[in-house]
Design an enzyme around this catalytic site. Structure first.
Site, PDB file in Angstrom:
ATOM      1  N   ARG A 134       0.836  -1.204   0.000  1.00 25.36           N
ATOM      2  CA  ARG A 134       0.000   0.000   0.000  1.00 25.36           C
ATOM      3  C   ARG A 134       0.865   1.245   0.000  1.00 25.36           C
ATOM      4  NH1 ARG A 134      -2.776  -0.844   5.874  1.00 25.36           N
ATOM      5  NH2 ARG A 134      -1.047  -0.180   7.158  1.00 25.36           N
ATOM      6  N   ASN A 194      -4.865   6.817   3.952  1.00 18.26           N
ATOM      7  CA  ASN A 194      -4.660   6.034   5.171  1.00 18.26           C
ATOM      8  C   ASN A 194      -3.225   6.164   5.632  1.00 18.26           C
ATOM      9  OD1 ASN A 194      -6.002   3.985   6.983  1.00 18.26           O
ATOM     10  ND2 ASN A 194      -4.108   2.900   6.468  1.00 18.26           N
ATOM     11  N   GLU A 195      -3.050   6.649   6.850  1.00 17.88           N
ATOM     12  CA  GLU A 195      -1.723   6.761   7.453  1.00 17.88           C
ATOM     13  C   GLU A 195      -0.717   7.287   6.431  1.00 17.88           C
ATOM     14  OE1 GLU A 195      -0.842   3.023   9.397  1.00 17.88           O
ATOM     15  OE2 GLU A 195      -2.059   3.591  11.120  1.00 17.88           O
ATOM     16  N   GLU A 227      -8.138   4.023  15.203  1.00 13.11           N
ATOM     17  CA  GLU A 227      -7.829   2.589  15.166  1.00 13.11           C
ATOM     18  C   GLU A 227      -7.081   2.223  16.431  1.00 13.11           C
ATOM     19  OE1 GLU A 227      -5.373   1.219  11.931  1.00 13.11           O
ATOM     20  OE2 GLU A 227      -6.418   2.449  10.475  1.00 13.11           O
ATOM     21  N   PHE A 265      -3.679 -12.357  10.343  1.00 15.41           N
ATOM     22  CA  PHE A 265      -3.608 -12.707  11.765  1.00 15.41           C
ATOM     23  C   PHE A 265      -3.712 -11.487  12.674  1.00 15.41           C
ATOM     24  CE2 PHE A 265      -1.800 -16.498   9.783  1.00 15.41           C
ATOM     25  CZ  PHE A 265      -2.686 -17.434  10.310  1.00 15.41           C
ATOM     26  N   HIS A 266      -4.085 -10.343  12.101  1.00 16.71           N
ATOM     27  CA  HIS A 266      -4.324  -9.176  12.965  1.00 16.71           C
ATOM     28  C   HIS A 266      -5.690  -9.352  13.632  1.00 16.71           C
ATOM     29  CE1 HIS A 266      -4.834  -5.112  14.400  1.00 16.71           C
ATOM     30  NE2 HIS A 266      -3.564  -4.883  14.130  1.00 16.71           N
TER      31      HIS A 266
HETATM   32  C1  GLA Z   1      -2.715   0.610  10.535  1.00 16.75           C
HETATM   33  C2  GLA Z   1      -3.514   0.721   9.273  1.00 16.75           C
HETATM   34  C3  GLA Z   1      -4.523  -0.356   9.075  1.00 16.75           C
HETATM   35  C4  GLA Z   1      -3.983  -1.682   9.531  1.00 16.75           C
HETATM   36  C5  GLA Z   1      -3.576  -1.540  10.971  1.00 16.75           C
HETATM   37  C6  GLA Z   1      -3.192  -2.812  11.650  1.00 16.75           C
HETATM   38  O1  GLA Z   1      -3.133   1.393  11.547  1.00 16.75           O
HETATM   39  O2  GLA Z   1      -4.125   1.964   9.094  1.00 16.75           O
HETATM   40  O3  GLA Z   1      -4.875  -0.405   7.713  1.00 16.75           O
HETATM   41  O4  GLA Z   1      -2.902  -2.033   8.737  1.00 16.75           O
HETATM   42  O5  GLA Z   1      -2.500  -0.649  11.040  1.00 16.75           O
HETATM   43  O6  GLA Z   1      -1.999  -3.319  11.231  1.00 16.75           O
END
Ligand code: GLA
Length: 693
Positions: A125, A163-164, A321, A371-372
């Site tokens: 990503r 995202n991030e 999150e 596995f998260h």
């Molecule tokens: C980050 C991302 C999510 C996911 C989580 C958990 O915070 O924004 O998409 O990858 O980590 O790993």
């Protein structure tokens, strides 16, 4: 669809524009990974848990635009309608974190390049360079199509840009980035002479004769600290530029929908300068993950929450999150301990979050994060995690009245600047690979253990209302911000400056004449050499305390200039030199700690500072019980979280909103238990200190 009444930033920001009527509860939701029967089951289980907000479409670009220029929002429409029917609001993501493979095939040049000029491979990503005009045009096209398509849909209550940002594409050395960096440097310094002065290029004869010679700091022997620091700033600015471009599109189509992007605020230094970005969002949002084996993970969580609060100007922020159980990127991924899911969620709430959001709703069977953990684990509904999630949903409903209240009675500020952290890691240092935030963390831990809440604020924050200000390892500081600390002390404040503070100016150039440079005059002392220690070494102080990692050759004047030597080194290369000093300045006091103290000794120093400055805890609680107060216009709420494995008591009164129990004077807290008291009248005794109202 644009509105004639454009909202101002003030009306866009804050609780008035919050996406849910109560505290937000839910998580990232990826129904594109599942068959429709599963999606329908999700609706039932989300209802059972009390979910009221999901983040949708984070990685759905290829769903919305399966081929270049062919758009299809059928799936999205179906999902928005379904979620709306079930009373679940949507935090809709712009999908730019997930570049479609067809775009990588058409434009491989958008991939970020590492410092050796190697591009990332397609996939994963954030596989794009923030400076790429090609990527920008594709990204803005999908954002425009998406925003115009959903404008007016009642389910869409918030935008989540990408995202991030920076997580994977934070630094790029491609030819476009190099060209943009040259322009950025030229815009900043205007003349090559000014650039050469700022970066000190006379060292190693790296003098530039033209801006055309400037490159990003890619693979050479060792880099110039000024260049490295500016590259950090440039990279953050480029990502911000991308964020702003997406935001402008969204604002045109949906001016009343608040916009955020999920930060990754932890200890810092951060990949982008979140403190300087925060005002660019309508709601400040954070992703936070604890590390299972860290025994102080709840304190690290509190540290990030206290940073977030400063970014939201003291008002509510959004925990976007966190994990219901284990992550999957650590070497060993441990589950949350019994009750920890609830303690962690309430820990964020205590520090000002008006949400408990997770990554993610349903655990994925496939893909990188199979596995998260998730709110609904692989094991399904009949599981410890889902039971805890349902309990948490109930707690959040019981706490609904807390929404919009703010953390109150904060009497201590810790100065923290991401640029100082970048400067520490930019160039070679007396200790290499130091972690900028460790000094701040150590003081924050000591405060946490004493139930004293601290705001972790940037050095340009207003300080006057705090009783104690801590300046922990603030390596880079401007003259203006150093002056503000001095003014604060002269006006009656107490400040603790710790080692490796005030060392460089804004271009990462050492302040000469003795350390700690910018704070030397205020403190009335001067260090001429650092004397760091090996991991095993310890140095005794003459008051019985012990230094680890760092000592200094410090001198204090002997002319009675008001410097009191609180403790001296009693060993090591610095034996006999002052280690801790205190100086009365104006109506206040300025302390200097030149050593890295063992935690218990730092705690003893903190005790002395708290008592001298009159700082009080939120409540009388034993060590290991977190106590934080939030306050609305009419009520006061005391969050109590017992992080220990033993029963504990807190001296407090009020009604526990989680159980309805009225407590008068003492609140029993079973091992691991939480309570949130509406204190009704119990607090209004004038002891609330000078913090925010
Ligand atoms: C980050 C991302 C999510 C996911 C989580 C958990 O915070 O924004 O998409 O990858 O980590 O790993």
């Amino acid at each position: 669809m644009t509105s004639s009444t454009e909202p101002t930033r003030a009306t866009r920001r804050g609780t008035a524009n919050w996406p849910t009527a109560g505290l937000s509860f839910g998580g990232d939701y990826s129904p594109e990974q599942w068959p429709w029967e599963t999606v329908l089951e999700d609706m039932v289980l989300m209802g059972e848990a009390g979910v009221n907000l999901v983040t949708l479409g984070v990685f759905s670009w290829v769903v919305h635009e399966p081929q270049d220029g062919r758009f299809d929002f059928t799936w999205l429409d179906r999902m928005l309608d379904l979620l709306h029917e079930h009373g679940i609001s949507v935090d809709l993501a712009t999908p730019t974190a997930a570049v479609p493979m067809w775009l990588h095939r058409l434009h491989p040049e958008i991939l970020p390049q590492d410092e050796h000029g190697h591009p990332l491979a397609p996939g994963g990503r954030l596989g794009w360079c923030a400076s790429s005009p090609v990527f920008r045009s594709y990204a803005l096209r999908i954002v425009e199509r998406l925003a115009s398509h959903v404008a007016g849909h009642p389910a869409v209550r918030m935008w989540h840009i990408s995202n991030e940002l920076g997580g994977g594409n934070g630094r790029c050395h491609c030819p476009v980035s190099n060209a943009r960096f040259r322009d950025w440097v030229e815009a900043k310094y205007a003349t090559v002479d000014a650039l050469n002065d700022a970066w000190g290029t006379a060292f190693w004869g790296n003098t530039y004769s033209s801006f055309a010679e400037v490159t990003t700091p890619s693979g050479v022997t060792a880099h110039n600290p000024g260049q490295l620091l500016d590259f950090e700033r440039f990279s953050s600015d480029e990502l911000l530029g991308h964020y702003r471009a997406e935001r402008a599109v969204l604002q045109r189509w949906t001016p009343h929908v608040p916009i955020t992007t999920n930060f990754m605020v932890g200890l810092g230094p951060d990949v982008v300068d979140y403190t300087r970005w925060a005002d660019e969002t309508d709601i400040v949002a954070n992703d936070h993950y604890t590390y299972g084996p860290d025994p102080l993970r709840h304190q690290e969580l509190a540290f990030s929450g206290d940073r977030m609060r400063a970014m939201s100007g003291g008002g509510p922020w959004m925990l976007m999150e966190h994990a219901a159980g284990a992550a999957s990127w650590h070497p060993i991924n441990q589950p949350k301990r019994p009750g920890e899911l609830i303690r962690h969620a309430l820990g964020h709430l205590a520090r000002g979050s008006d949400s408990a959001m997770f990554f993610q709703w349903r655990a994925s069977r496939l893909g990188t994060e199979q596995f998260h953990s998730a709110m609904l684990p692989h094991a399904g509904r009949d599981s410890r995690i889902f039971r805890d999630i349902t309990t948490l949903g109930g707690h959040l409903r019981a706490l609904r009245e807390v929404q919009g209240s703010v953390v109150a009675d904060v009497q201590v500020a810790i100065l923290h600047d991401n640029e100082a952290g970048w400067a520490v890691k930019s160039g070679l240092k007396p200790i290499n690979r130091p972690s900028y935030a460790e000094s701040a963390r150590a003081v924050h831990n000591a405060l946490f253990e004493r139930a004293v809440t601290a705001d972790i604020v940037p050095p340009w924050a207003a300080l006057a209302d705090y009783r104690l200000v801590v300046v922990p390892g603030l390596f880079l500081v401007s003259d203006t911000n150093a002056r503000a600390v001095r003014d604060y002390v002269e006006a009656g404040g107490t400040v603790l400056v710790t080692w490796f503070s005030g060392i460089v100016d804004e271009v990462n150039t050492v302040r000469t004449g003795g350390f700690p440079g910018a704070f030397r005059d205020l403190l009335g002392v001067s260090s001429e050499e650092f004397s760091p220690l090996t991991v095993e070494e310890r140095v005794a102080l003459d008051n019985g305390w012990t230094a680890k990692r760092w000592t200094e050759f410090m001198r204090a004047p002997e002319d009675g200039s008001g410097v009191e030597i609180v403790a001296r080194y009693a060993g090591g290369t610095v034996s006999g030199a002052p280690a801790i000093t205190r100086r009365t300045v104006g109506a206040g006091a300025a302390w200097y700690l030149s050593a890295d103290l063992e935690a218990a000794d730092l705690g003893a120093l903190v005790d002395r500072l708290l008592s001298e400055s009159g700082v009080e805890p939120a409540a009388a609680v034993p060590r290991g019980v977190e106590a934080v107060r939030r306050r609305s216009a009419s009520e006061s709420y005391l969050f109590l979280i017992n992080h220990t494995a033993e029963p504990a008591w807190a001296d407090a009164s009020g009604t526990d909103l989680l159980t309805g129990t009225l407590h008068d004077g003492q609140v029993p807290l079973a091992a691991g238990a939480v309570a949130v008291l509406r204190e009704s009248g119990a607090w209004s005794t004038g002891s609330q200190g000078p913090g925010r109202p």
